[in-house]
Write a protein that holds these residues in place. Structure first.
Motif, PDB file in Angstrom:
ATOM      1  N   LYS A   1       0.858  -1.178   0.000  1.00 21.14           N
ATOM      2  CA  LYS A   1       0.000   0.000   0.000  1.00 21.14           C
ATOM      3  C   LYS A   1       0.898   1.233   0.000  1.00 21.14           C
ATOM      4  N   VAL A   2       0.545   2.201  -0.823  1.00 16.20           N
ATOM      5  CA  VAL A   2       1.380   3.387  -0.994  1.00 16.20           C
ATOM      6  C   VAL A   2       0.513   4.635  -0.915  1.00 16.20           C
ATOM      7  N   ALA A   3       1.005   5.644  -0.197  1.00  9.88           N
ATOM      8  CA  ALA A   3       0.406   6.978  -0.182  1.00  9.88           C
ATOM      9  C   ALA A   3       1.480   7.975  -0.590  1.00  9.88           C
TER      10      ALA A   3
ATOM     11  N   ILE B   1     -16.628  -8.966   9.230  1.00  7.35           N
ATOM     12  CA  ILE B   1     -15.664  -8.044   9.859  1.00  7.35           C
ATOM     13  C   ILE B   1     -14.299  -8.160   9.184  1.00  7.35           C
ATOM     14  N   LEU B   2     -13.846  -9.399   8.952  1.00  5.91           N
ATOM     15  CA  LEU B   2     -12.542  -9.601   8.318  1.00  5.91           C
ATOM     16  C   LEU B   2     -12.539  -9.062   6.897  1.00  5.91           C
ATOM     17  N   SER B   3     -13.647  -9.237   6.199  1.00  6.95           N
ATOM     18  CA  SER B   3     -13.745  -8.687   4.845  1.00  6.95           C
ATOM     19  C   SER B   3     -13.688  -7.166   4.863  1.00  6.95           C
ATOM     20  N   PHE B   4     -14.314  -6.561   5.838  1.00 10.72           N
ATOM     21  CA  PHE B   4     -14.326  -5.096   5.954  1.00 10.72           C
ATOM     22  C   PHE B   4     -12.905  -4.558   6.144  1.00 10.72           C
ATOM     23  N   PHE B   5     -12.100  -5.253   6.958  1.00  9.11           N
ATOM     24  CA  PHE B   5     -10.756  -4.778   7.274  1.00  9.11           C
ATOM     25  C   PHE B   5      -9.677  -5.412   6.392  1.00  9.11           C
ATOM     26  N   ALA B   6     -10.055  -6.099   5.319  1.00 10.05           N
ATOM     27  CA  ALA B   6      -9.060  -6.672   4.419  1.00 10.05           C
ATOM     28  C   ALA B   6      -8.134  -5.576   3.897  1.00 10.05           C
TER      29      ALA B   6
ATOM     30  N   ASN C   1      -7.139   2.016   3.070  1.00 11.73           N
ATOM     31  CA  ASN C   1      -6.172   2.905   2.438  1.00 11.73           C
ATOM     32  C   ASN C   1      -5.585   3.876   3.456  1.00 11.73           C
ATOM     33  N   PHE C   2      -4.443   4.433   3.131  1.00 14.86           N
ATOM     34  CA  PHE C   2      -3.840   5.447   3.982  1.00 14.86           C
ATOM     35  C   PHE C   2      -4.797   6.631   4.127  1.00 14.86           C
TER      36      PHE C   2
ATOM     37  N   GLU D   1      -1.050   7.139   7.904  1.00 16.20           N
ATOM     38  CA  GLU D   1      -1.485   6.033   8.763  1.00 16.20           C
ATOM     39  C   GLU D   1      -2.566   5.209   8.071  1.00 16.20           C
ATOM     40  N   ILE D   2      -2.586   3.939   8.409  1.00 17.07           N
ATOM     41  CA  ILE D   2      -3.600   3.050   7.871  1.00 17.07           C
ATOM     42  C   ILE D   2      -4.102   2.151   9.009  1.00 17.07           C
ATOM     43  N   ILE D   3      -5.399   1.921   9.040  1.00 13.50           N
ATOM     44  CA  ILE D   3      -6.004   1.132  10.122  1.00 13.50           C
ATOM     45  C   ILE D   3      -5.903  -0.352   9.808  1.00 13.50           C
ATOM     46  N   GLN D   4      -5.533  -1.129  10.820  1.00 14.75           N
ATOM     47  CA  GLN D   4      -5.455  -2.580  10.689  1.00 14.75           C
ATOM     48  C   GLN D   4      -6.114  -3.225  11.906  1.00 14.75           C
ATOM     49  N   LEU D   5      -6.975  -4.180  11.662  1.00 14.16           N
ATOM     50  CA  LEU D   5      -7.667  -4.869  12.749  1.00 14.16           C
ATOM     51  C   LEU D   5      -6.687  -5.739  13.515  1.00 14.16           C
ATOM     52  N   ASN D   6      -6.682  -5.590  14.841  1.00 11.57           N
ATOM     53  CA  ASN D   6      -5.821  -6.411  15.695  1.00 11.57           C
ATOM     54  C   ASN D   6      -6.598  -7.583  16.283  1.00 11.57           C
ATOM     55  N   ASN D   7      -7.750  -7.290  16.902  1.00 19.62           N
ATOM     56  CA  ASN D   7      -8.531  -8.344  17.538  1.00 19.62           C
ATOM     57  C   ASN D   7      -9.967  -7.852  17.691  1.00 19.62           C
TER      58      ASN D   7
END
Length: 545
Positions: free
Chosen positions: A393-395, A483-488, A493-494, A531-537
């Protein structure tokens, strides 16, 4: 005068519709079955009031009306579908999307390969002599190894490549493509007081079965191509070497480099080729015609190597590969070595999705193989494949200071899995910068920065009807999938904020869920441009109503 009980005129017959006014009664807005049927009934009532007035479902006439309505609805749907298939923004089928993008010189990307840093270590009982490790040749038969995939248990094959000083896979050097390592320059210690090292870690293990093909360009055809025999061919894995006995065409022989589009050639002598994929990602290599890119000499021979496979099933943990291999020293004597992956194997991805192609394909066409605007850099970076098959992923952003307006900051993260990003490897960064250097404006200065991952933990509560209590686990599985599909990674994006209502709305699409709430987040999670959001748990609770 009293009424006799008889009507002298039939007002229904006197009230006929003139021929030139019948078209006014047509409802051109009727497109679905029910609307078309109702429109036909209204038309019959107006135009044929005495000829037919038994509008019962059991009537033969109503059967004919419904058949016409049926065909009208089908034709209406077909017309809408065909119109949708003519535009990139609305096309549904992958095959038509590929054809639309090819019209503007953009190709759908094929599957990518997982990769890791590789290392070989001398494994004989006795310590090696300098002669035994000063020159090591790993034949193609020893460059591949297979281990079970943790995803499905089936064998997954990896191929060994040599990295140069910039951590980029070395290009093909001859018509054998064997891997040769030199102790003085390639071993971990090089020449030291204790002699040559017996450890080599300037290697890359890249997912995919190694395939070689050889042949000759015969006949008189001006345009030359090679149809590869196996597939699916992994993106950026094809390597071509051309040889000829004619000394006069020596400039047209040697290694050819893969490019996205042949028309990016600067002239008729560029030794480049383009790879075209079909629906199954079998591939054909296309060469230039001599006016645009180099045309391989007539009667020359070719040697092609490539890998087949790819996808997410190649992602594995560190040291998942630990196998013996055979290599030859400078005297062609075989010795035993041990091969292992010293980093986690990441980056495997399936072929480019239709959503990704629709998002970045038009920008790729707009840039015309040049990088001028920030959107050009973003589109190029997000569709880029490194030499090891990695994507990311690039910004892009410009600096506000007047003296540095031509400095472009790239924020980069490399894709580890479908759900996780990681710090970009030196190989990925160097590959990306090398490609950008050929396409950017002369005065632009590119600065590569690591992007920032903002991890997110979620606590959700689902409201579900009590009759679904027996299928609680199935409901949780479906919600987890949403949920996993949403945060794929492909969907994030940044600089993209997280709005809790978007995820709640996506979960609400499931029929078993009355509604869902995110309990540990008040409203919106804001992120900066880098910054980019990533699901942790996440955790799920269910309240039955």
């Amino acid at each position: 005068m009293s009424f006799s009980g008889t009507v002298d005129s039939d007002f229904m017959k006197l009230g006929t519709i003139p021929e030139n006014r019948k078209s006014d009664l047509i409802n051109f807005a009727a497109v679905d079955f029910d609307t078309i049927k109702q429109s036909l009934v209204s038309y019959i009532n107006s135009v044929y009031p005495e000829d037919f007035n038994n509008f019962y479902d059991s009537e033969l006439g109503m059967m004919l009306v419904e058949l016409v309505s049926y065909m009208g609805a089908v034709n209406s749907f077909k017309a809408d579908a065909l119109a949708n298939e003519c535009f990139v923004g609305t096309v549904k089928t992958r095959n038509n999307l590929r054809k639309l993008l090819q019209l503007v010189g953009v190709s759908l990307k094929g599957p990518g390969s997982a990769s890791a840093k590789g290392q070989i270590t001398w494994s004989n009982a006795t310590n090696p002599t300098d002669a035994q490790v000063s020159s090591i040749t790993i034949p193609n038969s020893s460059r591949t190894t297979s281990v079970p995939s943790p995803q499905d248990g089936a064998p997954t094959t990896y191929t060994l490549y040599k990295l140069d000083s910039n951590n980029v896979i070395e290009n093909i050097k001859d018509n054998t493509d064997s891997l040769i390592l030199y102790g003085a320059t390639d071993s971990d210690n090089g020449l030291d007081a204790g002699g040559l090292s017996s450890v080599y870690s300037n290697l890359a293990l890249v997912e995919g079965t190694f395939v070689t093909e050889a042949g000759a360009f015969g006949g008189t055809s001006k345009l030359k191509s090679i149809t590869l025999g196996e597939g699916p061919v992994i993106e950026k894995s094809v390597r071509v070497y051309i040889t000829s006995d004619d000394a006069e065409v020596a400039d047209a022989t040697g290694p050819y480099l893969q490019v996205d589009k042949l028309f990016s050639a600067s002239g008729g002598t560029d030794r480049i080729f383009e790879v075209m994929y079909n629906d199954d990602y079998n591939a054909t290599i296309l060469f230039g015609d001599g006016a645009i890119a180099q045309n391989p000499p007539q009667n020359s021979t070719y040697f092609v190597t490539y890998r087949v496979g790819g996808g997410t099933r190649g992602n594995m943990v560190k040291e998942a590969i630990n196998v013996p291999i055979t290599a030859q020293d400078g005297d062609s004597v075989e010795h035993s070595w041990r091969l292992e992956n010293i980093t986690q194997i990441t980056g495997g991805r399936n072929a480019e999705t239709a959503a990704e192609a629709k998002r970045y394909g038009p920008y790729t066409f707009k840039s015309q193989d040049r990088l001028v605007t920030l959107q050009d850099y973003i589109a190029f970076g997000n569709r880029f494949y490194s030499s090891t098959g990695g994507t990311g992923k690039v910004a892009a952003a410009t600096r506000e200071a007047f003296s540095s307006a031509n400095v472009i900051d790239l924020f980069i993260l490399e894709k580890a899995t479908d759900l996780q990003l990681q710090k970009a490897s030196p190989t990925f960064k160097n590959n990306l910068l090398s490609e950008i250097e050929q396409k950017k404006m002369l005065t632009d200065q590119i600065v590569v920065n690591d992007g920032v991952i903002r991890t997110l933990d979620l606590t959700l509560t689902l409201r579900v009807d009590r009759e679904y209590r027996e299928i609680e686990q199935d409901i949780k599985r479906k919600v987890s999938s949403q949920i996993l599909s949403f945060f794929a990674v492909d969907n994030m994006n940044f600089g993209q904020d997280f709005l809790k209502v978007d995820l709640e709305r996506k979960i609400f699409q499931l029929g078993e869920v009355r509604f869902a709430t995110i309990d540990n987040i008040s409203d919106t999670v804001r992120v900066d441009h880098n910054e980019i959001i990533q699901l942790n748990n996440f955790s799920l609770d269910i309240i039955y109503l």
